[in-house]
Each structure stands twice: as C-alpha cells, then as structure tokens.
Design a protein around this motif. Structure first.
Motif, PDB file in Angstrom:
ATOM      1  N   UNK A  10      24.214  21.559   1.902  1.00  0.00           N
ATOM      2  CA  UNK A  10      23.619  20.486   2.364  1.00  0.00           C
ATOM      3  C   UNK A  10      23.661  19.341   1.360  1.00  0.00           C
ATOM      4  N   UNK A  11      23.481  18.247   1.573  1.00  0.00           N
ATOM      5  CA  UNK A  11      23.682  16.913   0.776  1.00  0.00           C
ATOM      6  C   UNK A  11      22.480  17.234  -0.430  1.00  0.00           C
ATOM      7  N   UNK A  12      22.812  16.601  -1.398  1.00  0.00           N
ATOM      8  CA  UNK A  12      21.859  16.721  -2.654  1.00  0.00           C
ATOM      9  C   UNK A  12      21.113  15.470  -2.624  1.00  0.00           C
ATOM     10  N   UNK A  13      21.441  14.230  -2.372  1.00  0.00           N
ATOM     11  CA  UNK A  13      20.732  13.161  -2.361  1.00  0.00           C
ATOM     12  C   UNK A  13      19.360  13.411  -1.438  1.00  0.00           C
ATOM     13  N   UNK A  14      18.371  12.596  -2.034  1.00  0.00           N
ATOM     14  CA  UNK A  14      17.087  12.742  -0.982  1.00  0.00           C
ATOM     15  C   UNK A  14      16.787  11.223  -0.831  1.00  0.00           C
ATOM     16  N   UNK A  15      16.957  10.671   0.457  1.00  0.00           N
ATOM     17  CA  UNK A  15      16.568   9.220   0.662  1.00  0.00           C
ATOM     18  C   UNK A  15      15.025   8.960   0.848  1.00  0.00           C
ATOM     19  N   UNK A  16      14.380   9.814   1.119  1.00  0.00           N
ATOM     20  CA  UNK A  16      12.869   9.759   1.255  1.00  0.00           C
ATOM     21  C   UNK A  16      12.119  11.109   1.301  1.00  0.00           C
ATOM     22  N   UNK A  17      10.996  11.020   0.705  1.00  0.00           N
ATOM     23  CA  UNK A  17      10.013  12.243   0.529  1.00  0.00           C
ATOM     24  C   UNK A  17       8.438  11.799   0.552  1.00  0.00           C
ATOM     25  N   UNK A 420      24.263  15.868  -6.969  1.00  0.00           N
ATOM     26  CA  UNK A 420      25.576  15.127  -7.358  1.00  0.00           C
ATOM     27  C   UNK A 420      25.613  13.976  -7.096  1.00  0.00           C
ATOM     28  N   UNK A 421      24.543  13.260  -6.559  1.00  0.00           N
ATOM     29  CA  UNK A 421      24.946  11.886  -5.929  1.00  0.00           C
ATOM     30  C   UNK A 421      24.638  10.808  -7.319  1.00  0.00           C
ATOM     31  N   UNK A 422      25.416   9.725  -7.347  1.00  0.00           N
ATOM     32  CA  UNK A 422      26.498   9.783  -6.339  1.00  0.00           C
ATOM     33  C   UNK A 422      27.801  10.198  -7.062  1.00  0.00           C
ATOM     34  N   UNK A 440      35.926  19.529  -9.705  1.00  0.00           N
ATOM     35  CA  UNK A 440      35.458  18.795 -10.643  1.00  0.00           C
ATOM     36  C   UNK A 440      35.235  17.333 -10.066  1.00  0.00           C
ATOM     37  N   UNK A 441      33.930  17.059 -10.437  1.00  0.00           N
ATOM     38  CA  UNK A 441      33.264  15.905  -9.658  1.00  0.00           C
ATOM     39  C   UNK A 441      32.477  15.022 -10.870  1.00  0.00           C
ATOM     40  N   UNK A 442      32.867  13.661 -10.774  1.00  0.00           N
ATOM     41  CA  UNK A 442      32.238  12.663 -11.632  1.00  0.00           C
ATOM     42  C   UNK A 442      30.773  12.192 -10.943  1.00  0.00           C
ATOM     43  N   UNK A 443      29.807  12.454 -11.441  1.00  0.00           N
ATOM     44  CA  UNK A 443      28.580  11.805 -10.672  1.00  0.00           C
ATOM     45  C   UNK A 443      27.504  11.222 -11.508  1.00  0.00           C
ATOM     46  N   UNK A 444      26.626  10.699 -10.781  1.00  0.00           N
ATOM     47  CA  UNK A 444      25.528  10.048 -11.477  1.00  0.00           C
ATOM     48  C   UNK A 444      26.106   8.314 -11.824  1.00  0.00           C
ATOM     49  N   UNK A 445      25.238   7.993 -12.587  1.00  0.00           N
ATOM     50  CA  UNK A 445      25.159   6.515 -12.799  1.00  0.00           C
ATOM     51  C   UNK A 445      24.630   6.397 -14.699  1.00  0.00           C
ATOM     52  N   UNK A 446      25.170   5.520 -15.327  1.00  0.00           N
ATOM     53  CA  UNK A 446      24.753   5.286 -16.445  1.00  0.00           C
ATOM     54  C   UNK A 446      24.627   6.253 -17.548  1.00  0.00           C
TER      55      UNK A 446
END
Length: 880
Positions: A10-17, A420-422, A440-446
């Motif tokens: 399943x996707x790891x990102x959550x768009x609403x909760x 892992x988003x994004x 191997x994945x590059x994830x996240x921001x900042x």
C-alpha cells in the motif's frame, strides 16, 4: 476479461485523515486515505503505537473524508468523497469477539448515492465535504458551482436513510472550503468560502479580477420547507483558505474561524470580525505571507481549542475568550514545531496524529497545553487599517525563535508510520552484496530527506544469540501450565542427547525437568492437564506434576521415527509405516486408541492444533515415501480410517494443519472508482481468528524439492481441494505452526525463511528478511512476550517479527537536504542533495554560533542583501 491493478504494498502517503469512534463507543480510532485505500488505525492501549485494523481498496481516488454520527448514535460512520460520482457512507463492523488494538473487522457500505459523472472534475462534487455537527445533513461540494445537501435520518428499523439531494448551486463561483456550523438544533447551516469570477471572466483588462472579493457564505437547510437558501454573506480576506467550526449551543459561541495567510479571524452572522495576527519567527521575512496548511479541533466538556500548522511546521494553539455568544478575543499561542502535515487529528485520550506531507507519519502525546510561563501569545488586532499582507501582519504579531535542536515543548513522540513519500529517485540492484537485490530510494524533502534501502521480506529483530555445544536438530518451548503466557523451558535436541534450558532472567541448563536427556527428542508437548509429553526414539514419556512419569516403550524393539502431538492427542510412526495413536483421557492418562500399518515408510505426520470448542483434532495428516500425503480420520470408531489422499511431485518433508480465515472472507465494498463500482477486500486485523468468524482448515505440505503446496481440507469429510503451489528455495521445506502478533501463521524454512498468514482479507506468503534457519518454535517470556526461538547451524536465536502486512522492510539513512539524484560508482553511491536558498553545513553552524539575530539579518530581505550562497548575493525567496 477484466484486470485489477493492485500494488504489492500500500501507498505510504496519507492525503487525508479523520478521527472518531468507528468500531465501538469510546474507542479512539483513525481512518486514513492512502490514495485509493481506506485504512482504519487504532492506538495500542499498551504501547500507544498505531495498529492497522482494516485496509480496504476502493478502486477510486479518495478526495475527502469526514466522520458522521446520527443524533443519539454511539458510533461514527465515514463519509467518503471520491472520483466515483457517488456519495458513499461506510460503517466499520468489527468481527464478533475481536477485541484489543488488533481486533479485525470490515468496512460495509451503508449508502452509496450517485450524483454525477466519474472522474476528478471541477464541476462535479466530491472535493469538499461538510457534516452538520448534530448529524442531520451532509454537504458535498465541487470546486466550481455545484453544492448538494443530503438530509440524514432513520427509518423504523433504525437504519440510515438518505434523502434526494437538494441543490445549493452558485454559478460563476469557486469554492475554497466548506464546513458545518454548530447551531445546536436550529436549521442546519453550512459555511463556504467562495469567490465570484463572473465579472472577472468577462473583463479582459484584469481590473475586475483585482477587485474581486472572497466571501464567507452561510447556506441554511430549511428542514420544514425542504430546501436550501443562501442566508448570509460577508467579505473576507483574499488569502482565506480554510474554515473551522466553532462549537455552539452550551459548548461555545458558534460561528467559524476563517484562516488565511498571516491572520486568523472569528466571524459569525450579526457579529463583528475579531482577528489576530499569527506569531512569526524572528528570521521569517516580513514581505512573505505565512500560510496555514493544516488544522485540527479538540472538543470536550467545558473545553475546546484549535491547532493550526503553518507551512514552516509551527503549531499554534487558538482559543477564544467569549461571554455567551459574544467573542471578545482570539488568542493564538505558539505551541510547538513538527513536520508539515496533510492532516492533523486530535483524539479524546490526548493523542495528536500528524499525517506528514513528506516522510514518516507521527503520533504524539500531549505533555502540556501551551499555557506555560513565557509562551509567545498573540491577541486581537485593534488597528482595523492594517492589511492582510505579511508586512502589515508583522507589525501586529509577536516574534519567537524556533528551537535550534528541534526539541518538542508540549508533545512527546510515541509512535510513527513509515512513509517513503515523496520518492525523487530509485534504483534496483544488489549494492549491499547480500545475494538478493534491494530497492534504494531517495525520499522526503529538506532535512526530512532520507536514503531508504528496502528489502523484500518481513522485518525480523534479533533479540539474543547463543552458541550451542554442537549442532542441534530441533528446538521446542514448553510452558509450566496450559494457561501461562510465558514459556518455562527451551528444549534443544541433538543427535544423541537433549538439552533443557530454563527461561528466567537468564537462560540456564537444568536437569530436574523430568525430560530424558540421554536420548534425542522427536517431539515435546504440554498437554491439557499441564503435564509434559516427550517422544524419543525408544518410547513416549509422560511427565506428570510432582515429577511422576510414565513410559510407553516401542514394541518389538522397533524405534519411533516420526511423532506429532497437540494438547490431547499423540501420533507416532514406527519403522515400516506403522502408526500408533494415543489420546489423553479424563484421568490424565495417555490411552492407546488404535494402530494402522500403511505398508510404506512414513516421512512426516501432523495432528494439527485442537480447534476452538472441540475436544480433539479430527484429522491426522501423513506424508509417505511413495510421494503421497494421506488424511486419516480420528473421530468415532473408525479411528485412523483414510479419508483422502493426494499425490505430490516430491516426497513430503513436513506437514502443518492450520486453521486460517479464508481468503476474501473479510471482503468489503465501497463507493466505486472511475467508471466502475468500487469493491475491495477489507481487513482482519491482529486477531488469530475472532470468535464468530468462519475459518477454514488448510493442509500445508513442505516438499523435498523446495516446493510448498497448500490444500483446503473439508472439516466434515476430510476431502482435499483448492491446491496452491509456491516454490520457496533449493532446500527441503520444513513447516512450523507459530503465533505472530496474535495471528495463526505457518513458518516455512528452506534456503530462506517464509511466513504464511492471513491479513486484510488475503493470504500472504512473505519471506523473512533474515538468514536461513533450520528449526523454529513459538517463544514467550517477560522480556519478549511474543517471539520465535530458532536454531541456525550451532546457534540458538530469539527473534521477533515486526510489521506484518508489509512486503518490504527498510533501513533509513538520514540526509541533510532534498535528495535529487543518485548513482552507484565502483561500489560507492553518489547522491546529489540541494535546496533552494539554503546554507551549507559550515555556514549554518557559523550563523548558529552568532545567534538568532545574525540569522535573521542574513535571511531578511529587508536588510538590503539577500542570502549568501557560494559567495554571491542571492535574491530574496519568492512568495509561496
């Protein structure tokens, strides 16, 4: 032919909760939308960590979620806005007897009302949802023009009824937000942020666009006349983007909070606007607007407050000072700083869930409410001439310094969910030289960026490793009493001896257990009367309480070759294919119930566990050297009567009879996706098989050629059906029944370990992300309540299995800046990291040593110079 696209994980990102009581009264839970999947999460009462109870693919794009409760009900329903052109209302139904954090259940569609075309269209409702706080109506709105109101009620059978939609359309308008206003039991009112573009669309000069005003509009649902009217409208800031309902009736003054850039304002019909500027960081540019991106409301008896989060991650606590329906002040307090969130949820038991925009999601516990001495507080602005821009707001707002070490003041991190988003870049290869490729994945921001090394398999944690005096052949665990939660002994068998280890603060060898130590052991079992059974090549030893033991010797100087036992039954095989069967009688004595000569040597056999509510297992599975597997009946006078047989392509190395929830038994249905009805599997969470949930008996056969075969066994006749085959490795497959996180599972050991279990409506066969094991058994102790004890070559290992349901486990390497690209070079991995207008590490440390004033002077464009990057003046940061 039609195909469904389902990802491995399943996707790891959550768009609403959203949060509420979805399974039972007073049970605090979360429902999150992960793209096209709706998942129910529940905090564990003991650890506080979030446990996945149910995950249901909707085969649609979930755009919005809202909790909904009819007046007088004790459970919340879930209102779903999607691209299906339907308004879908879901109810979570827990399985009977499913209790605890991992109790299973399934989402069920209560209502599904079609109102428009499929797809995410600007003029088709589904983007916004609003619910009347008293549960009388639901509004579903589109980005442009259309708004529909549904009246909710009950019929004579106490079932939910939904009326035909009532239109509240406004042509030529764009909607930014909607919310249900708390007006107690007066006619329901919905508030909307709208802007009319009719004049701007006809004006080619653009002047009308500059003069267009954004309005806060009240829509009233007249329950008597059964229609919706536009009741009240008032101009608000052009930057307003969010609405929050203020509790009404006896709980508060009613009305809404209008949240925009730099300001938060209280508004209501027949009430003057009360607005307060948001406190700003000392180093935040004055010309730049401060945008609020997420918010949450907490309400309990005699108390309510709001949490707002800005684009830089700062949390603000907002409270109102009011007298009756008159609000005197909007008080904004700097609360804390966390990662940017797509959604924030506050539960009634003091937990804050942050569905992070980038990186792992977090669960916090409140350690304070932001009223400590020295807290930065902003109050209402008395200067009505100040504009809505950042420069005006900075004149009225206090400033504060964000903690340099990132330490939290009023929150404590208690759990997290991996995300892992994004993903900005990824490669697949065996860069770790493990023999199997990694992702191997590059994830996240900042500063939340990371490099994640993902391996296919369930994560296994190693608790302890001990070297043994030789190479063991098998291992078991034994409790002292049948109702104990913890094991007392670890029994290790060698080729010519048996080692018994007592479990306590340390693991030590004991000699007073009553088990025969001078011979190898074929099976060890704790019986129903808390006595211990040991099967060795020369006989069967029954060790009763007090150290008394009885011995059954193999006849005619034969040796026992194979054995299997549960708490009430024992089956052994002698040389030549003779099977002898025993049962434990009411007096606690093992009685020989029958014998059968199969005429062919026995390779393996298994009795299976005693089913719940029964006195014994009904079947004995026997694997023979003629490549056949036979099912013998154990009920009635015809004990050991052959009921079924199956021919397998290679000799059976081991067998395991296990009861599991059948695949698809927990399936649920949700509002359809684009162009199709949305149907999907629902979940069965952490319980092995909750009472009241139908289970099926499966016979797992591990073959000598590395293949695992699974067949379904008819509980009445023993007939075999529905054969499934899976190649596991180059070595013969050995099978073990285990309990993992309360779920009945089968551990299959070949050249790699595999775990077979049922979760979320599916049977999963997942490899263990661990080295090859030779033998294993379930293990429980005070330090490790639920684990496995295993042998690998000459070592004894205590292991735990984490995060069931995930097909990949990852190792996380933090990065300092947003990772852009990576490339493997000669055994190394080169990663490019960069961020706009960011200091390098040396410059950041130098400015931190000078203090926050120096940092503010460098970053504030009003000083006349931009930020220094590589020795050159950089322009001021652009507006968001």
């Amino acid at each position: 032919m039609h195909f469904l696209s389902l990802s491995l994980q399943r996707a790891g990102a959550i768009n609403c909760a959203i949060n509420g009581n979805f399974s039972a009264p007073k049970v605090q839970e979360l429902v999150v939308a992960r793209g096209s999947t709706i998942e129910l999460l529940r905090p564990d009462d003991q650890t506080g960590k979030l446990v996945s109870v149910c995950a249901m693919p909707t085969f649609s794009v979930v755009r919005s979620l809202k909790p909904f409760r009819l007046h007088g009900a004790t459970k919340d329903l879930v209102v779903v806005g999607s691209d299906s052109g339907k308004l879908t209302i879901l109810e979570f139904e827990p399985f009977p007897g499913a209790a605890g954090a991992g109790g299973g259940g399934a989402f069920k569609v209560v209502k599904s009302e079609t109102f428009g075309k499929t797809g995410c269209r600007r003029a088709v409702p589904g983007e916004y949802l609003a619910v009347d706080p008293k549960g009388r109506a639901v509004l579903v709105a589109a980005v442009e023009k259309q708004k529909l109101v549904y009246i909710m009620n009950r019929d004579a059978s106490n079932r939910l009824t939904v009326s035909s939609p009532l239109e509240a359309h406004k042509a030529g308008s764009i909607t930014y937000a909607v919310v249900g206003v708390d007006v107690h039991f007066e006619n329901p009112i919905f508030a909307a942020l709208e802007i009319d573009y009719t004049e701007a669309d006809a004006d080619s000069t653009g002047e009308a666009f500059e003069d267009a005003e954004k309005h806060l509009v009240y829509y009233e649902l007249d329950l008597g006349l059964n229609h919706v009217i536009r009741k009240w409208s008032d101009a608000v800031s052009r930057t307003a983007s969010m609405l929050l309902a203020v509790p009404g009736g006896a709980d508060g003054p009613s009305g809404v909070l209008v949240v925009g850039e730099n300001w938060v304002a209280y508004k209501n019909q027949n009430h003057d606007e009360v607005r307060t500027a948001l406190p700003r960081r000392a180093d935040f540019p004055a010309e730049r607007g401060l945008l609020v991106t997420a918010a949450a409301t907490h309400k309990q008896k005699d108390l309510f407050f709001f949490l707002l989060q800005t684009e830089v991650g700062d949390l603000y606590k907002v409270t109102l000072e009011y007298d009756g329906d008159l609000v005197h002040d909007v008080v904004v307090t700097v609360f804390d700083t966390i990662a940017n969130a797509n959604s924030l949820c506050i539960t009634r038991n003091g937990l804050l869930f942050c569905a992070a925009e980038f990186g792992d999601h977090a669960l916090f516990q409140f350690s304070g409410i932001g009223d400590e001495q020295g807290a930065v507080v902003a109050r209402k602005c008395l200067d009505e001439g100040l504009g809505d821009d950042g420069v005006s707001a900075s004149q009225a707002s206090p400033t504060f310094n964000a903690p340099a070490d990132g330490k939290l003041k009023n929150l404590v991190l208690v759990g997290s969910l991996e995300s892992c988003a994004a993903i900005t870049d990824s490669i697949v290869g065996d860069l770790c030289q493990e023999g199997t490729p990694q992702v191997l994945a590059l994830c996240g921001k900042g500063n939340r960026s990371s490099l994640r090394v993902m391996r296919h398999g369930v994560k296994v944690a190693e608790m302890a490793v001990s070297e043994l005096p030789g190479y063991p052949s098998a291992v078991w665990t034994v409790k002292e009493r049948a109702d104990d939660l913890e094991d007392k002994y670890i029994v290790v068998s060698f080729t010519n001896a048996t080692l018994v280890l007592a479990i306590g603060e340390s693991v030590e060898e004991v000699t007073d257990s009553g088990l025969l130590a001078r011979a190898p052991t074929l099976a060890v079992q704790l019986l129903a009367d808390s006595s211990i059974l040991q099967v060795h090549p020369n006989g069967v030893r029954h060790i009763r309480s007090g150290g008394r033991s009885a011995e059954w010797k193999a006849p005619n100087k034969k040796q026992i070759e194979r054995a299997s036992a549960n708490e009430r039954q024992v089956a052994i095989s002698l040389g030549g294919g003779e099977i002898t069967y025993f049962e434990l009688d009411v007096a606690g004595t093992l009685m020989e119930m029958g014998a059968k000569d199969l005429g062919v040597d026995v390779a393996c056999l298994d009795l299976g566990a005693v089913p719940a509510g029964r006195a014994k297992s009904s079947f004995l599975a026997v694997g023979c050297f003629d490549n056949s597997v036979r099912v013998l009946g154990l009920d009635g006078q015809g004990a050991l009567l052959q009921l079924a047989s199956v021919q397998v392509p290679a000799r059976a190395e081991s067998l395991a009879l296990v009861e599991m929830i059948p695949e698809g038994a927990q399936a649920g249905v949700a509002g359809g996706g684009a162009g199709a009805a949305a149907a999907g599997g629902a979940a069965g969470g952490g319980a092995a098989a909750p009472s009241g949930v139908a289970t099926c008996l499966y016979l797992n056969m591990g073959l000598s050629n590395g293949v695992l075969q699974r067949v379904q066994v008819d509980a009445a006749t023993g007939a075999l059906s529905d054969t499934r085959t899976r190649f596991l490795g180059a070595k013969p497959v050995r099978l073990f029944r285990v309990q993992v996180q309360g779920i009945s599972a089968v551990l299959a050991l070949s050249s790699r370990g595999w775990l077979s279990y049922a979760l979320h409506g599916k049977h999963l066969m997942t490899p263990l992300s661990y080295e090859a094991l030779d033998f294993a058994a379930t293990f429980g102790s005070e330090q490790c309540p639920e684990g496995l004890v295993a042998i690998a070559q000459n070592t004894l290992r205590i292991l735990t299995v984490d995060r069931l349901g995930d097909l990949f486990n990852s190792s996380v390497i933090p990065l300092r800046y947003t990772a852009r690209k990576m490339c493997p070079v000669a055994g190394d991995l080169l990663i490019i990291e960069s961020d706009h207008n960011e200091y390098n590490e040396a410059e950041r440390n130098a400015l931190a040593a000078l203090g926050p004033e120096a940092m503010a002077a460098q970053q504030n464009p009003s000083s006349g110079a931009g930020m220094e990057l590589d020795g050159q003046a950089a322009p001021p940061p652009p507006p968001p």
